[in-house]
Design a protein around this motif. Structure first.
Motif, PDB file in Angstrom:
ATOM      1  N   SER A 263       0.805  -1.208  -0.111  1.00 20.75           N
ATOM      2  CA  SER A 263      -0.018  -0.143  -0.045  1.00 20.75           C
ATOM      3  C   SER A 263       0.842   1.197  -0.055  1.00 20.75           C
ATOM      4  O   SER A 263       0.322   2.143   0.154  1.00 20.75           O
ATOM      5  N   GLY A 264       2.158   1.033  -0.191  1.00 20.45           N
ATOM      6  CA  GLY A 264       2.835   2.332  -0.285  1.00 20.45           C
ATOM      7  C   GLY A 264       3.241   2.918   1.444  1.00 20.45           C
ATOM      8  O   GLY A 264       3.323   3.987   1.506  1.00 20.45           O
ATOM      9  N   GLN A 265       2.992   2.314   2.475  1.00 22.03           N
ATOM     10  CA  GLN A 265       2.787   3.007   3.782  1.00 22.03           C
ATOM     11  C   GLN A 265       4.024   2.680   4.550  1.00 22.03           C
ATOM     12  O   GLN A 265       5.019   1.637   4.229  1.00 22.03           O
ATOM     13  N   GLN A 266       4.222   3.540   5.349  1.00 21.63           N
ATOM     14  CA  GLN A 266       5.464   3.203   6.339  1.00 21.63           C
ATOM     15  C   GLN A 266       4.961   2.334   7.186  1.00 21.63           C
ATOM     16  O   GLN A 266       3.926   2.459   8.029  1.00 21.63           O
ATOM     17  N   THR A 267       5.930   1.201   7.485  1.00 16.60           N
ATOM     18  CA  THR A 267       5.517   0.100   8.326  1.00 16.60           C
ATOM     19  C   THR A 267       6.063  -0.008   9.657  1.00 16.60           C
ATOM     20  O   THR A 267       5.554  -0.949  10.437  1.00 16.60           O
ATOM     21  N   ALA A 268       6.897   0.795   9.992  1.00 14.65           N
ATOM     22  CA  ALA A 268       7.663   0.640  11.326  1.00 14.65           C
ATOM     23  C   ALA A 268       7.967   2.082  11.747  1.00 14.65           C
ATOM     24  O   ALA A 268       8.158   2.958  10.915  1.00 14.65           O
ATOM     25  N   ASP A 269       8.071   2.236  13.093  1.00 21.18           N
ATOM     26  CA  ASP A 269       8.565   3.670  13.550  1.00 21.18           C
ATOM     27  C   ASP A 269      10.070   3.501  13.917  1.00 21.18           C
ATOM     28  O   ASP A 269      10.476   2.591  13.401  1.00 21.18           O
ATOM     29  N   GLU A 270      10.341   4.696  14.343  1.00 24.48           N
ATOM     30  CA  GLU A 270      11.840   4.558  14.531  1.00 24.48           C
ATOM     31  C   GLU A 270      12.740   3.679  15.613  1.00 24.48           C
ATOM     32  O   GLU A 270      13.836   3.570  15.398  1.00 24.48           O
ATOM     33  N   ASN A 271      11.898   3.086  16.314  1.00 20.58           N
ATOM     34  CA  ASN A 271      12.425   2.016  16.969  1.00 20.58           C
ATOM     35  C   ASN A 271      12.230   0.553  16.715  1.00 20.58           C
ATOM     36  O   ASN A 271      12.436  -0.279  17.272  1.00 20.58           O
ATOM     37  N   GLY A 272      11.612   0.665  15.172  1.00 21.64           N
ATOM     38  CA  GLY A 272      11.737  -0.922  14.700  1.00 21.64           C
ATOM     39  C   GLY A 272      10.308  -1.623  15.002  1.00 21.64           C
ATOM     40  O   GLY A 272      10.124  -2.767  14.708  1.00 21.64           O
ATOM     41  N   ASN A 273       9.478  -0.870  15.597  1.00 19.38           N
ATOM     42  CA  ASN A 273       8.127  -1.436  15.913  1.00 19.38           C
ATOM     43  C   ASN A 273       7.159  -1.449  14.798  1.00 19.38           C
ATOM     44  O   ASN A 273       6.929  -0.374  14.232  1.00 19.38           O
ATOM     45  N   LEU A 274       6.369  -2.481  14.607  1.00 12.22           N
ATOM     46  CA  LEU A 274       5.332  -2.478  13.496  1.00 12.22           C
ATOM     47  C   LEU A 274       4.275  -1.585  13.815  1.00 12.22           C
ATOM     48  O   LEU A 274       3.614  -1.463  15.092  1.00 12.22           O
ATOM     49  N   LEU A 275       4.133  -0.715  12.677  1.00 14.20           N
ATOM     50  CA  LEU A 275       2.873   0.451  12.721  1.00 14.20           C
ATOM     51  C   LEU A 275       1.315  -0.475  12.518  1.00 14.20           C
ATOM     52  O   LEU A 275       1.751  -1.208  11.377  1.00 14.20           O
ATOM     53  N   VAL A 276       0.736  -0.333  12.902  1.00 14.38           N
ATOM     54  CA  VAL A 276      -0.777  -1.007  12.748  1.00 14.38           C
ATOM     55  C   VAL A 276      -2.101  -0.066  12.909  1.00 14.38           C
ATOM     56  O   VAL A 276      -1.789   1.179  13.321  1.00 14.38           O
ATOM     57  N   ARG A 277      -3.016  -0.336  12.237  1.00 17.19           N
ATOM     58  CA  ARG A 277      -4.302   0.414  12.542  1.00 17.19           C
ATOM     59  C   ARG A 277      -4.678   0.409  13.879  1.00 17.19           C
ATOM     60  O   ARG A 277      -4.300  -0.457  14.844  1.00 17.19           O
ATOM     61  N   ALA A 278      -5.626   1.174  14.275  1.00 15.10           N
ATOM     62  CA  ALA A 278      -5.893   1.565  15.796  1.00 15.10           C
ATOM     63  C   ALA A 278      -6.918   0.058  16.301  1.00 15.10           C
ATOM     64  O   ALA A 278      -6.457  -0.230  17.499  1.00 15.10           O
ATOM     65  N   SER A 317       2.928  -1.052  17.549  1.00 11.00           N
ATOM     66  CA  SER A 317       2.545  -2.167  18.263  1.00 11.00           C
ATOM     67  C   SER A 317       3.645  -2.681  19.211  1.00 11.00           C
ATOM     68  O   SER A 317       4.780  -2.389  18.966  1.00 11.00           O
ATOM     69  N   GLU A 318       3.338  -3.846  19.638  1.00 11.53           N
ATOM     70  CA  GLU A 318       4.530  -4.348  20.381  1.00 11.53           C
ATOM     71  C   GLU A 318       5.400  -5.324  19.462  1.00 11.53           C
ATOM     72  O   GLU A 318       6.452  -5.463  19.892  1.00 11.53           O
ATOM     73  N   ALA A 319       4.850  -5.726  18.530  1.00 16.03           N
ATOM     74  CA  ALA A 319       5.598  -6.680  17.441  1.00 16.03           C
ATOM     75  C   ALA A 319       6.666  -5.878  16.855  1.00 16.03           C
ATOM     76  O   ALA A 319       6.415  -4.503  16.467  1.00 16.03           O
ATOM     77  N   LYS A 320       7.732  -6.460  16.397  1.00 16.73           N
ATOM     78  CA  LYS A 320       8.703  -5.886  15.754  1.00 16.73           C
ATOM     79  C   LYS A 320       8.645  -5.878  14.135  1.00 16.73           C
ATOM     80  O   LYS A 320       7.904  -7.086  13.717  1.00 16.73           O
ATOM     81  N   ALA A 321       9.205  -4.979  13.536  1.00 18.33           N
ATOM     82  CA  ALA A 321       8.982  -5.412  11.932  1.00 18.33           C
ATOM     83  C   ALA A 321      10.099  -6.157  11.722  1.00 18.33           C
ATOM     84  O   ALA A 321      11.024  -6.427  12.484  1.00 18.33           O
ATOM     85  N   GLY A 322      10.049  -6.480  10.226  1.00 17.50           N
ATOM     86  CA  GLY A 322      11.001  -7.408   9.791  1.00 17.50           C
ATOM     87  C   GLY A 322      11.234  -8.731  10.331  1.00 17.50           C
ATOM     88  O   GLY A 322      11.833  -9.713  10.225  1.00 17.50           O
ATOM     89  N   GLN A 323       9.963  -9.174  10.637  1.00 20.74           N
ATOM     90  CA  GLN A 323       9.961 -10.635  10.948  1.00 20.74           C
ATOM     91  C   GLN A 323       9.477 -11.636  10.066  1.00 20.74           C
ATOM     92  O   GLN A 323       8.837 -11.272   9.102  1.00 20.74           O
ATOM     93  N   GLY A 324       9.950 -12.958  10.040  1.00 25.56           N
ATOM     94  CA  GLY A 324       9.540 -14.002   9.125  1.00 25.56           C
ATOM     95  C   GLY A 324      10.226 -13.680   7.755  1.00 25.56           C
ATOM     96  O   GLY A 324      10.522 -12.530   7.331  1.00 25.56           O
ATOM     97  N   THR A 325      10.745 -14.685   7.358  1.00 24.47           N
ATOM     98  CA  THR A 325      11.394 -14.944   5.962  1.00 24.47           C
ATOM     99  C   THR A 325      10.681 -15.880   5.045  1.00 24.47           C
ATOM    100  O   THR A 325      11.270 -16.058   3.904  1.00 24.47           O
TER     101      THR A 325
END
Length: 755
Positions: A263-278, A317-325
């Motif tokens: 969707s062309g969205q930013q998926t993580a914040d500066e701390n590497g946490n996954l950004l999600v809907r409310a 969110s609590e989840a980190k971005a970059g998970q899963g291969t």
């Protein structure tokens, strides 16, 4: 026009299918009734006042108790502790009315001599909860509607507790300077056990109907897998609670992130946490989801009633971005579609699961359709196993891996019997390239392409010579196709797994490894050149194979000696370093394994008897969910039935020519051995060095190569059948998978945490 016997056969099949569907529908009703008896109408309560030392008899005008309720707190009712002064009353009825602060009545419930006993709590509940938007105080009015045989008392404190006054009458009477022994019903199972079981009746009855009808009519097994797999997979998406499938919370984060990238969205914040809907934020964590009847109920209610959110990633969110291969394309597509439509979290999860199921069924159905006729029953049975469909009905990328390896194996076996069409050559290269990076441990499966006769892979349709000349070398075009498959697989596997491989070999002598790798490449090149020169002379070819075997033995012995004596290793102080939970900070890396071969062998020998049965359960799917967190084990009888059905599907028919030659069979054994060793090596890399058994090893890791193992059974001629049992075996697996789901649902629903 169909003849009379065909019509009679069709009618018999239809009647049998209807009876099977009716039996499954009744079985679902029985499961619902049984769970309702055991789990229905059960409260979950919070203690509001546990201080009670006196008994207050209920006056004619009744009593009114004030209780606080916080914003967002669910109210399903109240529980009071009654006293009949040691008597067993045979008549009497009590009414309990509950009002909000503005005077709106939200509950009215009755109790009588059948459920009110001496010195026992009795609950007064409602099915649909009241949830305030702000803190408020509820008014609970208790009064008699039918006289009791004696005074009906309620336990209470001496003195008011926590601003919960008790009044006589309807609240306008005198304060009694007391508080009743009261508990808030925060949740209530109500009729949900039977209601949830009824929701499974339709897909499971449809699965039974389709399985029996298609099996009796001997319809194409690919059609049976597609239809029955769809029905059973749909029910698995509901049977498996949210985020309870193996590692599903990790797969959710990976697929969610990929959908955001599309969707062309930013998926993580500066701390590497996954950004999600409310609306999704409360469900993203780093742990397996909840199970039990109340978890089922909460998920069903949230799916139906919880609002969604626009496709805007605003919460970290609590989840980190970059998970899963793994491959998350299908799951990400479902999640992307749900987010585009503004669906809530549980609907989003369902979309992702359904997309994963659809892709798996396409691959599995294609595998059954492409497989040789003698192997279709085998592939159909493995495709319909409980573990296969559980993975497909979740967000696990292992479902795509399963389907891809099944299809590659089926295609290789099919091309052993017939010449490849152009599209099959392309498919072979694509699948070989897809298998390698899908999961590192399955790279050896790509070697199956070498079992295909090279003349079957020749893309030329009319050639004057079976060979082509390339830089003075005479080669068969089919060998070039095999080389392309292997080269593409090797390159993609290296690109996908180089970092993981480097981590596993982090404490090894890299110079020694590089030297060994260069030497291996040189030996392979020299062996190929020598083979090309000697292949037309039988005598020279025999000596070539003998020399190659001798070199292999020397290389293995020398390699083991060199790796086990390469120096380095952990110091005594490092060996004592542990995590807060007592686990060593060091795991069985490749270097540690090589330096400590005796300790590694002891670990394996301790593990086999302790975990072997669990691996078989994990392979078949008779243990559900994430076994490291929850052990949901269905009856061992179902496991025995599944094993027998798989063996029946793999047994050869009399006078049937073996599909694998002796050389190809030994090659298959080698591939299986390599995959098993790779699985153990991967599990060892997760195991702390102070463990006594392997950690994290699961039988489902061997599921992709199960068809290859069963192929070896089929090659045996010691036991054969008069006619194919393929349809009967597929029907048996489908029914056993259905029963596994039903029992699994009951075990999930009735699970209680260990206190």
């Amino acid at each position: 026009m169909p003849n009379a016997s065909s019509v009679r056969r069709g009618l018999k099949a239809l009647l049998a299918a209807l009876l099977a569907a009716a039996a499954v529908w009744l079985l679902c009703r029985w499961v619902g009734y049984d769970l309702q008896e055991r789990l229905g109408n059960q409260p979950v309560y919070e203690i509001l006042n546990d201080d009670y030392t006196q008994i207050i008899d209920l006056p004619e005008e009744g009593l009114t108790q004030k209780i606080p309720l916080k914003a967002g707190q669910a109210f399903y009712g109240v529980r009071f502790k009654f006293s009949t002064h040691g008597q067993l009353y045979k008549s009497g009825m009590l009414m309990v009315d509950v009002f909000t602060e503005d005077g709106t009545q939200i509950a009215q419930s009755a109790g009588n001599f059948l459920n009110i006993f001496d010195d026992n709590f009795t609950e007064f509940t409602i099915e649909n909860p009241y949830i305030p938007t702000q803190d408020e105080t509820l008014t609970v009015h208790l009064y008699n509607v039918t006289p009791w045989e004696g005074p009906l008392g309620l336990w209470a404190s001496e003195g008011e507790v926590s601003n919960m006054p008790l009044y006589s009458g309807d609240g306008t009477g005198n304060a009694l300077d007391a508080t009743l022994a009261v508990q808030l019903v925060a949740d209530y199972s109500g009729p949900w056990p039977s209601r949830l079981a009824e929701q499974l009746a339709l897909p499971l009855a449809a699965a039974a109907f389709a399985a029996v009808l298609l099996a009796v009519l001997h319809a194409p097994l690919a059609l049976l897998v597609a239809l029955v797999g769809l029905a059973l997979g749909l029910s698995f998406t509901r049977v498996t609670p949210a985020l309870v499938a193996p590692d599903e919370y990790t797969h959710l984060a990976a697929a969610y992130e990929l959908a955001g990238t599309w969707s062309g969205q930013q998926t993580a914040d500066e701390n590497g946490n996954l950004l999600v809907r409310a609306c999704d934020a409360p469900y993203f964590s780093t742990k397996t989801g909840e199970i039990g009847i109340f978890a089922y109920k909460a998920q069903a209610q949230a799916r139906a009633n919880e609002p969604g959110s626009p496709n805007e990633l605003t919460i970290a969110s609590e989840a980190k971005a970059g998970q899963g291969t793994g491959s998350y394309w299908a799951q990400a597509f479902g999640i992307w579609l749900a987010r585009l439509q503004g669906k809530n979290f549980y609907t989003l999860l369902e979309y992702g699961r359904l997309a994963n199921l659809a892709l798996y069924l396409v691959l599995a159905t294609a595998a059954v359709a492409l497989a040789p006729a003698a192997l279709r029953g085998l592939f159909a049975c493995v495709s319909l196993l409980p573990m296969s469909l559980q993975l497909a009905g979740s967000l696990s990328p292992d479902a795509t891996v399963l389907g891809t390896v099944f299809l590659f194996t089926a295609l290789c076996m099919a091309l052993r019997q017939r010449r490849a069409a152009c599209w099959q050559l392309v498919l072979l290269v694509v699948l070989g390239a897809a298998v390698a990076p899908a999961k590192a441990i399955y790279l050896p499966v790509v070697l199956l392409c070498l079992a295909i006769p090279p003349e079957h892979l020749d893309p030329r349709r009319s050639a004057a010579s079976p060979t082509v000349t390339l830089h003075g070398l005479s080669l068969r075009p089919g060998r070039l196709v095999q080389a392309v498959v292997l080269l593409a697989a090797a390159v993609l596997w290296t690109v996908a797994n180089l970092s993981a491989l480097a981590y596993a070999a982090r404490d090894m002598n890299m110079a020694l490894l590089v030297a060994g790798g260069v030497a291996a490449v040189v030996v392979v090149v020299l062996a190929c050149a020598l083979y090309l020169r000697l292949r037309k002379t039988p005598h020279g070819l025999r000596w070539f194979y003998r020399g190659l075997a001798a070199v292999a033995v020397v290389a293995v012995v020398g390699g083991v000696y060199g790796l086990s004596h390469m120096g380095g290793g952990l110091t005594p102080d490092q060996l004592l370093e542990v995590q807060p939970n007592g686990d060593s900070v060091w795991t069985f890396s490749f270097g540690y394994i090589c330096r400590n071969l005796p300790a590694t062998i002891k670990l394996l020998l301790r593990t086999l008897p302790e975990q072997g049965a669990l691996w078989l359960q994990g392979l078949l799917g008779t243990t559900l969910g994430e076994p490291i967190v929850y052990r949901i084990d269905v009856s061992w009888l179902l496991g025995v039935g599944l094993v027998l059905a798989l063996l029946a599907a793999s047994l050869p028919v009399q006078n049937q020519k073996p599909l694998l030659s002796r050389r190809s069979a030994w090659g298959a054994v080698g591939i299986l051995a390599c995959v098993v060793l790779a699985v153990f090596a991967a599990a060892l890399n997760w195991t702390p060095i102070n463990y006594q058994t392997i950690f994290g090893m699961q039988g489902r890791y061997l599921l992709p190569v199960l068809p290859l193992a069963l192929l070896l059974v089929q090659r045996s001629r010691r036991l054969s059948l008069h006619q194919s049992a393929a349809h009967g075996a597929a029907l048996s697996v489908a029914i056993l998978t259905l029963l596994t789901q039903l029992q699994g649902f009951g075990l999930y629903a009735s699970w209680q945490p260990v206190s």
